[in-house]
Structure formats: C-alpha cells, structure tokens
Design an enzyme around this catalytic site. Structure first.
Site, mmCIF file in Angstrom:
data_model
loop_
_atom_site.group_PDB
_atom_site.id
_atom_site.type_symbol
_atom_site.label_atom_id
_atom_site.label_comp_id
_atom_site.label_asym_id
_atom_site.label_seq_id
_atom_site.Cartn_x
_atom_site.Cartn_y
_atom_site.Cartn_z
ATOM 1 N N GLU A 217 -5.399 23.622 16.760
ATOM 2 C CA GLU A 217 -5.222 23.000 15.324
ATOM 3 C C GLU A 217 -4.272 23.586 14.565
ATOM 4 O OE1 GLU A 217 -8.855 22.523 13.260
ATOM 5 O OE2 GLU A 217 -8.006 21.191 11.477
ATOM 6 N N ASN A 558 -13.978 13.588 14.820
ATOM 7 C CA ASN A 558 -14.372 14.907 14.660
ATOM 8 C C ASN A 558 -15.268 15.358 13.677
ATOM 9 O OD1 ASN A 558 -13.497 17.841 15.086
ATOM 10 N ND2 ASN A 558 -12.988 17.470 12.848
ATOM 11 N N GLU A 559 -16.433 15.733 14.248
ATOM 12 C CA GLU A 559 -17.540 16.015 13.575
ATOM 13 C C GLU A 559 -17.918 15.385 12.241
ATOM 14 O OE1 GLU A 559 -16.422 19.918 11.121
ATOM 15 O OE2 GLU A 559 -17.007 20.383 13.095
HETATM 16 O O1 AHR Z 1 -12.072 24.886 13.808
HETATM 17 C C1 AHR Z 1 -11.933 25.107 12.249
HETATM 18 C C2 AHR Z 1 -12.673 23.833 11.682
HETATM 19 O O2 AHR Z 1 -13.898 23.744 11.765
HETATM 20 C C3 AHR Z 1 -12.202 22.531 12.465
HETATM 21 O O3 AHR Z 1 -10.804 21.899 11.924
HETATM 22 C C4 AHR Z 1 -13.276 21.385 12.091
HETATM 23 O O4 AHR Z 1 -13.551 20.511 12.987
HETATM 24 C C5 AHR Z 1 -14.482 22.387 11.809
HETATM 25 O O5 AHR Z 1 -15.224 22.129 10.645
#
Ligand code: AHR
Length: 832
Positions: A217, A558-559
C-alpha cells in the site's frame, strides 16, 4: 470459531463466581449513556436498576455499542426501544451534538448488533420501530456526572447475559495482554522442556501453494519516495493543500524553490500539458544566473559512476526566447556531482531528455535547473530516475527495495492497498484507469494517508512487478464505497447533507454504478484480454505487454463497514464479474477485525453469495496470536476460503522484535495446518520510510540509501521460501501439561511438491530450550540431507537475523530449539 468455546468457559466461570441472589427480579431498567469525557467516542455504556433509584454498572462499565459513522464516531443521547413484534432491541442515537443526523442498530441481546444505519433526523420516521415499547425519561448520576436520558425495562436475563459477556471479554483481554516481559514470573522454575514429534507423511493433505504473499500500500511513503524510483518530489506540481498534509508549505510549490537573482517561479494552469495534470511551473528569467531547485524526497541519493535519466516537459508560452538549460545534481555543499544540458525552446509542450552521470556518491543531493537565456519557460513532469531500477525497467522500481520484497518469494502481491484502494470519500476512490498510460496523462490524487500520489507506480507497473518476481497479482478495488472513516477528504460530488458527506457518503451514486461496474470488468480485460481484439488488451499491449498478465484474483472491498449501502454495491459488482469472468476468484471482505458486526455480516454475505474467498483482517496482540492458534481449526471447509489479507502482532510501542515475530510465526504454523481453508496470507503493511511513517509496525524500513529488514520480515521470508503444497500432520508430545507452555511451542511440517523436500518448522516462544526428538518414519530407506535456519534472540531484540547451517538428519533425529526461537529444517531426501 473460538467465540462459543471461550464464551462457554466464561459462562461457567461466571456461574461459579456470581453471588447467588434469592428472588431475582423478572425485569429491571437499563439506562444507556454515552461514554463520559469523550462525548461518546468510545460508545455506549449501560447501568441497570430495579427501582430507578439505585443504579449499577453493567459489566464494570463495558462499552456495548460503538458508533461507526465517519471519522467522528460519537454516540450522543442513545435511546433503547423494543420492537414488540419480534422482541428485538433497537438503539437510536444522535451523530451530532445538534441532533441533525442519527444512527440506529438492532440486537437480540444488546451484545451483537446488526449493521448500523445513518440518516438525517428528519428522515427518522422511515426508521422508526412501528410497534415499539418506549423508554421513560430519566436522569441518572454516573460518577460525578448527571445524565439525562431514557430508561427501558428489560428482562433481568438480558443484564445477566451482559454481565457474562463482560467476564468473557475480561478473559479475552487477559489473554491478549500476555507479554513475554511477564515470562520470568509466568514460567518461574520451568526447566528444559522435552518434546517428541512424530511426522505422519501418510496423512498428508494438500494445502494452498499461494499461502505467503505481500500486501503493498502507498502508505509510509511506500510508493512515491519509496519503491517507485522517481527521485524528484512533486514532479508534477500537483501537490495541493487539499492533500490534507499538516505541513503548512504543502502546496503546488512543495520541494521546489528558486535560488539566486533574476528569476521568479509561479504555478499556472492556463495551458497544461494534459488536463489530468493541470498545474505546471512558469519561470520568468529576466537575467540568467538563478536556479530552480528540487530537494527530492528528503534529498536525492546518487551513487558515483551511476547514470540517471532526466526528463521534463517544457515550452515557451510567449513563443519567444528559449535556448538551453544546464541541469545539475549538487551536493549539500553546492558542489556539482553531475551535469548536462537540455533545450528549453519549443512553442508547444515538448519532452526533453538527458542523462546525468554522478561523479560522487551523495546521500542528499539536489536537482538544479539553470536556464541560460532570459525568457519565460513553462516546465512540468520534471523527472529523474536511476537507470539501475529493478530489472532495469523504465519508470521502474527502486532495485534494493524491490529485491527485498522479491526475496520473501511472495506467491502474490496485493495492491494498491488497504484504505488507499477505497479512498477518503467517494471522489478519492482509486480508479485504476487513472493510473495507466503516459505519465503526464495519469491523474494524480490525494493520498488517504495525507500526502500525494503521482500514480507513476500505477496498475501497469504493479502487474509488471508481479510478473518480474513470479507472484500472482491481487488487485483490490473498492466495492462502490469509500473508507468508512472518510471525512477529511471533504464531501463528494453528490454530497447533500452530513450523512452523504462523511463515512461511506452513501457510496457511489446508483446512477454512476453502471460505469463503475464496467471499470472493474475492464480491469480484468486490461490484465487478461486479447492484445488485438479487445479494447483494454490493446491498451496493455500499447504499454509494451501484449501477453496477458494472467490475473486470477480480484479483491472487492477493503475491510468495509458491511452496511446496506455496501451490500447493494458489492452484490452488483460481484454478480457482473461472476457472469462475465466465472474463473476469476472474487475475494469479499469481512471488516477490519476477526470479530464483531462487520465480521459476522461479511461472512453472512459471503455465505449468501457463495463467494469463493473472503479477506479477513486481524491486527492483534502477541498474546492473542499465542492463544488463538485454533482459530481456523474450526472453520467450515464447505464455505468460502480465507485470504488473511492484513495481520501483524501489535505490542506496546508498535515495535518489530522477536516477540512480535515469534508470535506471528507461531500463528503461521497454525495457518499452514489450515492451509486447506486459508488460501493466502499477507502481513501488513509492507514498507515504511524512516521519518515518514503513518503506521507501524511494518515489515521493511528504509531511507534513501538503506533498507532495514525486521524480525517480522525474516519470519515472512522463512515461511515464503519454505512453503509447501502438502501439510504433514504430526503428533507432538510435550512433557509439560500447562497450557501456557504448550501454546508457546509450534510445529508445522510441509512438503514442497516441486523439490519433494520436507520442511519442518519449529517455534519456541518459551524462555527455556525445548529438546525435541523428531521422528519421520517416511525417511526410512532414504539418505537425507538437512539444512537448518534459526532465528533467535531475546523477546525485545530487534536486530536478530537468521543463521543457516548444515544438519544431520535421519529417520529419527534430535534437535534442541533454543529459547525464543524459530527454526526451519529443510530436508532433501535421496534413495540410499
Ligand atoms: O495496513 C494499514 C491499514 O490497515 C490498511 O490500509 C487498512 O486496510 C487497515 O486498516
């Protein structure tokens, strides 16, 4: 799942410890109130009473409901009502002090809550419970606060359930809090432990061959200023106050300055090189001599003898003047370490290129542009790349960092995030199409981590990197909603009130979802489509890659908060992908944690849609990982497979040390054991630039010249390089019965299908050695050669590195696991 098991033991403990009360009331009042001193940011607590005079804490003041709305997450004025029709409890609360927006959720036990709904207060009638039993207004003294609210009668059993839940949570928290620093007391008197390990190759089961991968990321300057080898910062003059950076000088001029006299620097948008890149620099040179300087990302690191590709777009907007410009790299003392010239004369935008060769190694050089003639110059996309990128790619990656990732031997790379993928608000969602094609035509964007994305490292580069290191690409796209914590990025183009301005912002409007779904389908075509007959396949070919990238997986969401808004959009996208590309494995999401509403609802949705796989996230403490090695043992094998997309052991201070590394190593032995249900796993996050981190711990730290590998990195590397295609069950007989001892010894044996090697992984998180006798009956009749790699050190050690050596192996062999260690024994067998 462990919940029920732990809950049962907590229930038992509670039954044993509860005072026996005679003549229990049938029903009591409960009074919900926001956590005090933080305006309900931690959520809603409860007190109970038989007479509304004497009030008692429920479960020691535990929080039973947290608000999930946007970045604020306040619970103001909570109120409980009961639906007489089905008995459910509904909670309503205000999201704002003025009560203009509201949240609601429902529950059968006040413990497990359904997804929250957010709405404007004037829409409340649409959310009201029709046949409700209403609370009575009351005022309650909680500590030194007098709180006005509402009390509702509930069966006493509800309060008992909450109390029991409190006991369960306390037991869980005690486990989570287990730390190696308490080992001297916990294991006082413990001498060497012995173990007999018998490996049964006859019962081998196939496991995922893609188990260990990486999560990339652009966080902590992982991409721009990190893996992406560009050395010029703000090359596009697109840094903006709206990126949300705290630095007051963060704007289009960031990292650039003029030195010397006779020259001014302005930023214009009049005639950009491309509409996606509206800003560019304008230098007015009255008299040559001044220089235009870029400081890079905390300096520009160059190496003696190496070559650097310089380029820029330039024109003379007045159509007059021009001539040459000197381009230099200078060291902090002002000494030139590389020099070249480029032409600046062109009436229309033109790309100019030159090569700089460094005559010295400098950690913090600056780039200096010195126009040689008076005139007015427009400049944009001013770029400097080392020629030595990873695999020598143009617009490539920093070789040492890319190599460190490749050295893990990851079977997949997840990109571009994390939160970055779904973005800070609808307008900040990561759109892959904005990240391909010529660099000047890509669309830069604010980074949710409060800096800037050039998108120079875009989808093409991600796919290419995966191919270069032999990893499956695993792109994650937003499921039509942005990050549930959105708020700082501002309202979206369709926001009309608070509810559509914060958090998921109501998602991408339905009238735009058709195009969004098409974009996701186009991504698959870009990766896999025919280079001649498909539109997006042609685009890939234009970028220099006619062969498909063979995309197999796509992450959707994503989550996320598994809200109604999410579910509608997720389902639309999923159905479209399934219909057009049935072979693509779509990976759903189960929220940010291994329990709670999003986890349960994410799984419920996966069950309903029969998703092939879901992405679970689980950042937890070392104590949690030690105590939950059976987490996946009980997963239903007939349901969706699991991608453990983000996990890391978080110890106080968010460090990487032997304790965090060994607790995840222990957990990974259980993941290998469950490699039939867990298909993939990636530690998160991957990269962090020293001094520029927004999140710790990370796997790899770096600055402009060096790469620092962590203890957690070595664990990933040892698992990545020693993964297998079959899991070989083993019997582990320890001479100690205590749970604390047993759950700190981890064993996993796998077989690498390609080489036929057996790989024994042994984790010891005890303060004493474990003497093992390993027996592998299937080695009988074979000549075996072994190599062991040992990572060991004190729990607080941050600098431990693995040590490799040869080892004698037979059908039976002894091995002493050092205290606090992780050992991998790789066994090659040949016929005698
Ligand atoms: O890994 C860091 C962050 O943690 C990511 O962007 C997110 O998906 C999670 O909350």
């Amino acid at each position: 799942m462990n919940f029920s098991k732990l809950f049962l033991s907590a229930t038992l403990a509670q039954c044993l410890s509860l005072p026996i009360r005679a003549a229990l009331p049938d029903s009591v009042y409960v009074f919900p109130y926001p956590t005090t001193n933080d305006k309900g940011r931690r959520g809603m607590q409860l007190v109970w009473s038989t007479d509304r005079e004497q009030w008692h804490d429920v479960a020691g003041g535990m929080v039973f409901l947290k608000c999930d709305f946007g970045p604020w997450k306040h619970v103001y004025r909570p109120q409980l009502v009961q639906d007489r029709t089905d008995g459910r409890w509904h909670c309503f609360w205000d999201l704002t002090p003025d009560g203009s927006a509201m949240g609601s959720s429902s529950s059968t036990d006040l413990i497990r809550w359904k997804p929250q709904e957010f709405f404007m207060a004037d829409e409340k009638s649409r959310h009201e419970v029709k046949n409700a039993r209403m609370p009575v207004a009351d005022t309650v003294q909680v500590g030194d606060k007098t709180i006005a609210g509402f009390a509702l009668k509930v069966p006493y059993g509800i309060v008992e359930g909450l109390e029991r839940h409190g006991v369960y949570r306390s037991a869980l928290n005690a486990q989570r809090g287990e730390r190696a620093e308490h080992d001297a007391a916990r294991f006082a008197g413990l001498q060497t432990v012995s173990a007999r390990i018998t490996v049964d190759e006859g019962r081998a089961k196939p496991i995922s061959e893609d188990l260990i991968g990486v999560f990339f990321e652009d966080l902590n300057y992982a991409a721009d200023g990190g893996l992406y080898a560009e050395l010029v910062q703000n090359r596009d003059f697109e840094y903006s106050e709206t990126d949300g950076n705290k630095d007051k000088s963060w704007n289009n001029r960031y990292a650039w300055s003029v030195e010397g006299k006779g020259m001014t620097f302005d930023v214009s948008t009049e005639q950009p090189v491309h509409p996606n890149n509206p800003h560019y620099a304008v230098l007015d040179v009255a008299q040559p001599g001044g220089s235009f300087t870029n400081t890079g990302f905390d300096g520009i690191a160059v190496k003696e003898g190496e070559k650097y590709d310089f380029s820029l777009f330039t024109c003379t907007p007045d159509g007059k003047g021009g001539g040459k410009s000197v381009v230099r790299l200078v060291d902090p003392q002002g000494k030139t370490v590389a020099e070249t010239t480029v032409k600046l004369s062109s009436k229309t935008w033109k790309k100019r290129e030159a090569v700089l060769k460094a005559t010295a190694t400098v950690a913090q050089a600056r780039l200096v542009i010195i126009p040689q003639s008076a005139g007015r110059y427009a400049l944009d996309m001013i770029s400097l790349f080392p020629q030595k990128t990873f695999k020598g790619r143009k617009n490539g990656l920093r070789a040492d960092l890319a190599q460190a990732i490749a050295d893990i031997r990851p079977r997949f790379v997840r990109f571009p995030g994390g939160c970055l993928a779904h973005g800070d608000g609808v307008d900040n969602i990561y759109h892959w199409k904005e990240t391909i094609g010529p660099l000047e035509a890509r669309k830069p964007a604010a980074n949710i981590w409060r800096y800037h994305q050039t998108r120079g490292l875009g989808y093409f580069e991600y796919f290419q990197f995966c191919e270069d290191i032999g990893a499956e690409p695993l792109p994650v796209v937003a499921a039509g909603v942005p990050c549930q914590n959105s708020g700082i990025g501002g309202p979206s183009h369709h926001s009309k009130d608070i509810v559509t301005s914060l958090g998921q912002q109501g998602g991408i409007p339905m009238e735009e979802m058709g195009q969004y779904v098409q974009d996701v389908l186009d991504l698959i075509e870009y990766a896999n489509g025919d280079a001649k007959t498909t539109r997006w396949g042609r685009e890939r070919a234009k970028a220099g890659h006619p062969e498909p990238f063979n995309l197999k997986y796509i992450g959707l969401g994503n989550e996320d908060l598994i809200s109604r808004v999410f579910t509608e959009r997720f389902t639309m996208i999923y159905e479209a992908v399934r219909a057009k590309y049935p072979d693509i494995v779509v990976i759903g999401t189960t929220g940010p944690s291994c329990e709670g509403t999003d986890y349960e609802e994410g799984w419920a949705l996966a069950d309903r849609l029969k998703l092939p796989m879901v992405d679970e996230h689980n950042y937890n403490t070392p104590g949690w990982y030690i105590n939950h090695q059976d987490y996946y043992d009980h997963y239903d094998r007939s349901k969706s497979k699991v991608y453990l997309g983000e996990y890391a052991a978080h110890a106080p201070g968010r460090v990487n040390n032997m304790e965090t590394a060994l607790s995840t190593a222990l957990y990974l032995t259980s993941i290998e054991r469950n490699g039939d249900v867990v298909s993939m796993a990636s530690y998160a996050p991957l990269l962090a630039k020293e001094g520029r981190t927004q999140w710790t711990p990370d796997l790899i730290y770096f600055n402009n010249t060096d790469v620092r590998l962590t203890t957690d990195y070595y664990v990933q590397q040892l698992f990545g390089r020693n993964s297998g295609s079959e899991y070989l069950p083993s019997t582990v007989l320890l001479d100690r019965k205590e749970k604390n001892v047993r759950n700190r010894v981890g064993v996993s044996v796998v077989k690498d299908g390609e080489s036929g090697d057996l790989i024994v992984k042994l984790v010891n998180l005890l303060p004493v050695a474990v003497k093992t006798d390993v027996e592998i009956p299937s080695l009988a009749g074979h000549q075996a050669v072994g190599r062991k790699t040992v990572l060991s050190g004190r729990p607080s050690d941050t600098n431990a590195v693995p040590v490799e050596s040869a080892m004698e192996i037979g059908e039976k062999f002894p091995y002493e696991m050092p205290a606090y260690s992780f050992t991998v024994i790789r066994i090659k067998r040949e016929c005698k």
